[in-house]
Design a protein around this motif. Structure first.
Motif, short mmCIF file in Angstrom:
data_model
loop_
_atom_site.label_atom_id
_atom_site.label_comp_id
_atom_site.label_asym_id
_atom_site.label_seq_id
_atom_site.Cartn_x
_atom_site.Cartn_y
_atom_site.Cartn_z
N ASN A 61 0.85 -1.19 0.00
CA ASN A 61 0.00 0.00 0.00
C ASN A 61 0.89 1.24 0.00
OD1 ASN A 61 -2.38 -1.43 0.10
ND2 ASN A 61 -2.42 -1.50 2.32
N ILE A 62 0.86 1.97 -1.11
CA ILE A 62 1.66 3.19 -1.21
C ILE A 62 0.78 4.32 -1.71
CG2 ILE A 62 3.86 2.03 -1.57
CD1 ILE A 62 3.58 2.66 -4.55
N CYS A 63 1.15 5.53 -1.34
CA CYS A 63 0.45 6.72 -1.79
C CYS A 63 0.64 6.85 -3.29
CB CYS A 63 1.02 7.94 -1.07
SG CYS A 63 0.33 9.51 -1.62
N PHE A 64 -0.45 7.03 -4.03
CA PHE A 64 -0.32 7.09 -5.48
C PHE A 64 0.23 8.43 -5.96
CE2 PHE A 64 -4.57 8.76 -4.86
CZ PHE A 64 -4.67 9.76 -5.81
N ILE A 65 0.33 9.41 -5.07
CA ILE A 65 0.87 10.71 -5.45
C ILE A 65 2.37 10.78 -5.14
CG2 ILE A 65 0.77 13.19 -5.00
CD1 ILE A 65 -2.24 12.78 -4.45
N THR A 66 2.74 10.43 -3.90
CA THR A 66 4.13 10.56 -3.49
C THR A 66 4.88 9.24 -3.46
OG1 THR A 66 3.54 10.33 -1.16
CG2 THR A 66 3.62 12.56 -2.06
N GLY A 67 4.18 8.13 -3.38
CA GLY A 67 4.84 6.83 -3.29
C GLY A 67 5.22 6.46 -1.87
N ARG A 68 4.79 7.24 -0.90
CA ARG A 68 5.12 6.97 0.50
C ARG A 68 4.33 5.76 0.99
NH1 ARG A 68 6.95 9.67 5.18
NH2 ARG A 68 5.74 9.13 7.03
N SER A 69 5.01 4.85 1.70
CA SER A 69 4.35 3.63 2.15
C SER A 69 3.88 3.71 3.60
CB SER A 69 5.29 2.44 1.99
OG SER A 69 6.44 2.62 2.79
N LYS A 70 4.44 4.61 4.36
CA LYS A 70 4.06 4.71 5.77
C LYS A 70 2.93 5.73 5.92
CE LYS A 70 8.62 3.42 7.24
NZ LYS A 70 9.86 3.82 7.83
N ALA A 71 2.13 5.56 6.97
CA ALA A 71 1.01 6.45 7.27
C ALA A 71 0.06 6.54 6.07
CB ALA A 71 1.50 7.84 7.68
N TYR A 72 -0.39 5.38 5.61
CA TYR A 72 -1.23 5.26 4.41
C TYR A 72 -2.69 5.11 4.82
CZ TYR A 72 -3.14 3.05 0.21
OH TYR A 72 -3.90 2.73 -0.88
N TYR A 73 -3.57 5.93 4.25
CA TYR A 73 -5.01 5.82 4.49
C TYR A 73 -5.64 5.04 3.35
CZ TYR A 73 -4.64 9.40 8.11
OH TYR A 73 -4.32 10.10 9.23
N ARG A 74 -6.18 3.86 3.67
CA ARG A 74 -6.76 3.01 2.63
C ARG A 74 -7.98 3.63 1.97
NH1 ARG A 74 -6.78 -3.16 4.91
NH2 ARG A 74 -4.55 -3.35 5.15
N ASP A 75 -8.79 4.33 2.74
CA ASP A 75 -10.02 4.90 2.19
C ASP A 75 -9.74 5.89 1.07
OD1 ASP A 75 -11.43 3.43 4.01
OD2 ASP A 75 -11.63 5.06 5.46
N PHE A 76 -8.63 6.58 1.16
CA PHE A 76 -8.31 7.61 0.18
C PHE A 76 -7.18 7.21 -0.76
CE2 PHE A 76 -10.12 9.71 3.87
CZ PHE A 76 -11.12 10.46 3.30
N GLY A 77 -6.36 6.25 -0.36
CA GLY A 77 -5.24 5.81 -1.19
C GLY A 77 -4.05 6.75 -1.17
N ILE A 78 -3.97 7.57 -0.11
CA ILE A 78 -2.88 8.53 -0.02
C ILE A 78 -2.28 8.50 1.39
CG2 ILE A 78 -3.68 10.10 -1.82
CD1 ILE A 78 -5.04 11.78 0.27
N SER A 79 -1.10 9.08 1.52
CA SER A 79 -0.45 9.14 2.83
C SER A 79 -1.02 10.30 3.64
CB SER A 79 1.06 9.32 2.66
OG SER A 79 1.34 10.58 2.09
N ARG A 80 -0.66 10.32 4.92
CA ARG A 80 -1.22 11.36 5.79
C ARG A 80 -0.73 12.74 5.42
NH1 ARG A 80 2.08 13.17 9.99
NH2 ARG A 80 4.03 12.03 10.16
N HIS A 81 0.48 12.85 4.90
CA HIS A 81 1.01 14.16 4.50
C HIS A 81 0.22 14.72 3.32
CE1 HIS A 81 4.35 13.64 7.20
NE2 HIS A 81 4.66 12.48 6.63
N THR A 82 0.00 13.88 2.33
CA THR A 82 -0.76 14.29 1.16
C THR A 82 -2.21 14.57 1.54
OG1 THR A 82 0.65 12.83 -0.13
CG2 THR A 82 -1.29 13.69 -1.22
N PHE A 83 -2.75 13.74 2.43
CA PHE A 83 -4.12 13.92 2.90
C PHE A 83 -4.28 15.29 3.56
CE2 PHE A 83 -7.32 13.54 6.24
CZ PHE A 83 -8.39 13.04 5.52
N ARG A 84 -3.33 15.65 4.40
CA ARG A 84 -3.40 16.93 5.10
C ARG A 84 -3.32 18.10 4.13
NH1 ARG A 84 0.10 20.52 7.89
NH2 ARG A 84 -0.83 21.26 9.81
#
Length: 100
Positions: A61-84
């Motif tokens: 599970n990786i963020c589709f924008i940044t590729g970050r694998s940690k702090a990943y939100y499944r509902d949105f498919g992005i990491s917490r940094h991108t989410f914020r």
């Protein structure tokens, strides 16, 4: 930002999982329905013959924008940094910043 090779490798795994999903499920179903150990062993060998990356557990599970694998939100498919960042820019509908 994750390396491009890691992102492409994960995409390749996703394609393989989609390709072999029905075959893998049918083999597992037949293996669970059989009672003899010898028949189960045959289905087990057939499952082992499939590519390793066709198993769903190998997808990371990786963020589709940044590729970050940690702090990943499944509902949105992005990491917490991108989410914020997206929430502050009002790019995620229905989200409001809480304050108390």
């Amino acid at each position: 930002m994750a390396k491009k090779s890691l992102i492409e490798r994960n995409k390749k795994r996703q394609r393989l999982v989609e390709k072999y999903f029905h075959l893998r499920q049918s083999l597992k179903k037949e293996m669970n329905q059989t009672l003899s150990v010898e028949e189960k062993w045959i289905f087990y060998k057939k499952l082992q013959a499939l590519p390793r990356n066709s198993a769903g557990t190998r997808i990371k599970n990786i963020c589709f924008i940044t590729g970050r694998s940690k702090a990943y939100y499944r509902d949105f498919g992005i990491s917490r940094h991108t989410f914020r960042e997206m929430a502050h820019a009002c790019l995620l509908p229905g989200l409001t910043k809480s304050s108390w």
